[in-house]
Design a protein around this motif. Structure first.
Motif, PDB file in Angstrom:
ATOM      1  N   CYS A  44      -3.237   1.389   6.877  1.00 32.99           N
ATOM      2  CA  CYS A  44      -3.004   1.237   5.334  1.00 32.99           C
ATOM      3  C   CYS A  44      -1.586   1.935   5.127  1.00 32.99           C
ATOM      4  N   CYS A  47      -1.984   5.024   2.675  1.00 30.15           N
ATOM      5  CA  CYS A  47      -2.813   6.208   3.143  1.00 30.15           C
ATOM      6  C   CYS A  47      -2.226   6.814   4.581  1.00 30.15           C
ATOM      7  N   CYS A  67      -8.016   3.459  -0.485  1.00 26.52           N
ATOM      8  CA  CYS A  67      -7.148   3.666  -1.739  1.00 26.52           C
ATOM      9  C   CYS A  67      -7.178   2.385  -2.334  1.00 26.52           C
TER      10      CYS A  67
HETATM   11 ZN    ZN Z   1      -5.228   3.127   1.716  1.00 26.34          ZN
END
Ligand code: ZN
Length: 318
Positions: A44, A47, A67
């Motif tokens: 991600c 993140c 997230c």
């Molecule tokens: Zn994320």
């Protein structure tokens, strides 16, 4: 002889098989997901670490489990923000890959009911994936020839240096001879002067190759570039002398010209290179039968413009 039966069974990808593999948009999206994120999405961006991603039901996106940042397999591809159904895109790719002589926007308009403008844009986008600008010939027997597209040469107009108002476009092609290779590279050129032709040769043909051309003066001096140069004297009515000929590249020119006049009728100067790319792409994969579709499809991902939201760890290394 039934020409359709000449494709070996393992290289066939019939329209029935296409329909079975891609029955609807969801099936196309799944295939696109697997193509763009083989093994799923691991990383991600937000993140900045590996996260589990989940497919969001009914939407063409994956979502970070931590997230919620969403990743679309269409981002950065030719399908990005398109309102045309994914299955229609796939069908257009199928048509372009499985024809030999080219496919017109009119035809897909008639078959599917999209507007001509939409059909034309889809083909333009697909064609944009097919260029092979970084390809270099590997064969050591190479034919080289230039040809002219567009309006007919005016009476008295000299070969090679079209007059300023001429609407014909010079293209230069090189093709390998030999089994298992035989690939072609065709480029729109500003002119057919010696310096243009020589620089194309040096860029695309391996040193120490045997280069076959006709007697046109701009090919003079290829020996000096490190090639063995063999020429056929077309103006004297000689077209083949042992292995000295340019029939392979001329065969390619007639294939493209038949296609362009038969299917596209006329091609604007600005688009000629993309049509050459389309014909070359198929020609260079002619032993792949209808599996050329897979090669076109692979290009969707290979040529995707990376956008931060679409970037998984796997793609960063590409
Ligand atoms: Zn994320």
């Amino acid at each position: 002889m039934n020409r359709r039966q000449t494709i070996p069974k393992e290289l066939r990808f019939t329209i029935q098989q296409f329909n079975e593999r891609f029955p609807d948009d969801a099936a196309c999206l799944d295939a696109l997901m697997r193509l763009r994120f083989p093994g799923g999405i691991a990383y991600c961006e937000k993140c900045e670490q590996d996260r589990k991603h989940y497919r969001i039901e009914g939407r063409p996106v994956f979502s970070c489990a931590y997230c919620g940042t969403q990743v679309s397999p269409m981002a950065g591809t030719i399908f990005h923000k398109s309102t045309t159904s994914l299955r229609l895109w796939f069908y257009a790719m199928y048509l372009m890959a499985s024809t030999r002589c080219g496919i017109s926007a009119k035809q897909i308009q008639r078959e599917t009911g999209v507007t001509y403008k939409t059909a034309w844009r889809m083909f333009k986008q697909i064609r944009s994936l097919l260029s092979e600008t970084d390809m270099r010939l590997e064969g050591l027997l190479v034919e080289m020839d230039e040809s002219y597209f567009g309006a007919k040469r005016k009476r008295g107009e000299k070969r090679g240096r079209p007059s300023k108002d001429s609407s014909k476009q010079c293209v230069v092609g090189v093709v390998e001879r030999g089994v298992g290779t035989g690939r072609v590279l065709a480029t729109v050129a500003t002119d057919a002067t010696k310096s243009t032709l020589h620089s194309i040769a040096k860029e695309r043909i391996l040193p120490e190759s045997v280069v076959f051309t006709d007697e046109y003066a701009s090919y003079n001096g290829l020996e000096g570039e490190g090639y063995t140069h063999r020429r056929i004297n077309h103006s004297a009515g000689v077209y083949v002398m042992g292995d000295v000929h340019t029939n392979t590249i001329e065969g390619f020119w007639s294939l493209v010209k038949r296609g362009i006049t038969g299917v596209y009728h006329n091609v604007g100067k600005g688009y000629l290179q993309s049509y050459l790319d389309e014909y070359s792409f198929r020609y260079n994969r002619r032993d792949r039968g209808n599996l050329i579709f897979n090669d076109v499809f692979a290009r969707v991902s290979e040529r995707a413009v990376e956008r931060p939201a679409a970037r998984g760890r796997r793609m960063q290394t590409v």
